[in-house]
Write a protein that holds these residues in place. Structure first.
Motif, PDB file in Angstrom:
ATOM      1  N   GLY A  73       0.811  -1.212   0.000  1.00 29.42           N
ATOM      2  CA  GLY A  73       0.000   0.000   0.000  1.00 29.42           C
ATOM      3  C   GLY A  73       0.842   1.259   0.000  1.00 29.42           C
ATOM      4  N   VAL A  74       1.867   1.292   0.837  1.00 27.00           N
ATOM      5  CA  VAL A  74       2.755   2.455   0.893  1.00 27.00           C
ATOM      6  C   VAL A  74       3.490   2.610  -0.434  1.00 27.00           C
ATOM      7  N   PHE A  77       1.060   3.886  -3.013  1.00 28.09           N
ATOM      8  CA  PHE A  77       0.686   5.261  -2.686  1.00 28.09           C
ATOM      9  C   PHE A  77       1.768   6.229  -3.167  1.00 28.09           C
ATOM     10  N   LYS A  82      -2.563   6.578  -5.370  1.00 28.56           N
ATOM     11  CA  LYS A  82      -3.008   6.907  -4.013  1.00 28.56           C
ATOM     12  C   LYS A  82      -4.252   6.136  -3.586  1.00 28.56           C
ATOM     13  N   ALA A  83      -5.241   6.026  -4.440  1.00 29.76           N
ATOM     14  CA  ALA A  83      -6.474   5.310  -4.072  1.00 29.76           C
ATOM     15  C   ALA A  83      -6.186   3.826  -3.847  1.00 29.76           C
ATOM     16  N   THR A  84      -5.406   3.245  -4.746  1.00 29.25           N
ATOM     17  CA  THR A  84      -5.057   1.828  -4.611  1.00 29.25           C
ATOM     18  C   THR A  84      -4.265   1.607  -3.330  1.00 29.25           C
ATOM     19  N   GLY A  85      -3.268   2.434  -3.103  1.00 27.87           N
ATOM     20  CA  GLY A  85      -2.480   2.330  -1.876  1.00 27.87           C
ATOM     21  C   GLY A  85      -3.334   2.533  -0.641  1.00 27.87           C
ATOM     22  N   GLY A  86      -4.260   3.471  -0.731  1.00 29.01           N
ATOM     23  CA  GLY A  86      -5.158   3.720   0.406  1.00 29.01           C
ATOM     24  C   GLY A  86      -6.030   2.523   0.741  1.00 29.01           C
ATOM     25  N   PHE A  87      -6.545   1.853  -0.290  1.00 32.36           N
ATOM     26  CA  PHE A  87      -7.338   0.639  -0.046  1.00 32.36           C
ATOM     27  C   PHE A  87      -6.498  -0.437   0.638  1.00 32.36           C
ATOM     28  N   LEU A  89      -3.786   0.015   2.472  1.00 35.16           N
ATOM     29  CA  LEU A  89      -3.489   0.439   3.848  1.00 35.16           C
ATOM     30  C   LEU A  89      -4.701   0.261   4.757  1.00 35.16           C
ATOM     31  N   ALA A  90      -5.880   0.553   4.236  1.00 38.02           N
ATOM     32  CA  ALA A  90      -7.102   0.331   5.018  1.00 38.02           C
ATOM     33  C   ALA A  90      -7.283  -1.161   5.310  1.00 38.02           C
ATOM     34  N   ALA A 159      -8.885  -2.380  -4.334  1.00 39.96           N
ATOM     35  CA  ALA A 159      -7.622  -1.763  -4.751  1.00 39.96           C
ATOM     36  C   ALA A 159      -7.277  -2.171  -6.183  1.00 39.96           C
TER      37      ALA A 159
END
Length: 174
Positions: A73-74, A77, A82-87, A89-90, A159
């Motif tokens: 995720g990092v 990101f 960013k959206a893929t990384g955010g998913f 990380l969530a 993601a």
């Protein structure tokens, strides 16, 4: 969609599916089957299942799922996804809070308590009380763990979906 970015989503997807499926199978079949045994036999069987679960494959899957998801995720990101990384990380956060922490703070201590028993020396009434309490509590928390891991799986699938629909990050040439 670049291959590396897809791979960075695929690995956590497989890990979430494996660990979520593992927890799910216990809640919807293993514990139900054990509940059909005599209480002392269910205690003994659970003791053996717990011993069998302490293996390298389970530990790698259990421990590395949130780590791999967070690293991927990092990476994504900061690569501009960013959206893929955010998913991802969530997904890692939900798994850590909802699956990892309940495992180490609730399920493992319950397993140690039941493993310390000698089911053969328990009276039928004692075994019934122990198993009824253990099975109900353990299954509840295991279902929480399964649900959170499967939510992580869904977020990881999201993601991949977002990655597949986002334009490639802009590359600047100096």
């Amino acid at each position: 969609m670049p291959r590396l970015s897809f791979f960075l989503c695929l690995v956590p997807l497989v890990l979430f599916g494996a660990i979520g499926g593992f927890f799910y199978a216990y809640s919807v079949s293993v514990m139900l089957g054990l509940n059909n045994l005599a209480d002392s036999a269910a205690i003994q069987a659970m003791q053996e299942l717990n011993r069998g679960t302490r293996n390298g494959v389970f530990l790698v899957t259990f421990l590395f799922t949130p780590i791999v998801a967070a690293i991927c995720g990092v990476t994504l990101f900061f690569k501009g996804n960013k959206a893929t990384g955010g998913f991802l990380l969530a997904a890692a956060g939900i798994y850590f809070v909802g699956s990892f922490l309940p495992t180490v703070s609730i399920s493992v201590p319950m397993n140690h308590e039941i493993e310390a028993l000698n089911a053969a020396t328990l009276s039928a009434a004692e075994a019934a009380k122990v198993w009824a309490e253990y099975s109900a509590n353990w299954t509840f928390w295991n279902t929480v763990r399964a649900s959170m891991a499967l939510i992580g799986l869904g977020l990881t699938g999201s993601a991949i979906y977002v990655l597949n629909r986002s334009p490639a990050p802009a590359v600047t040439v100096a």
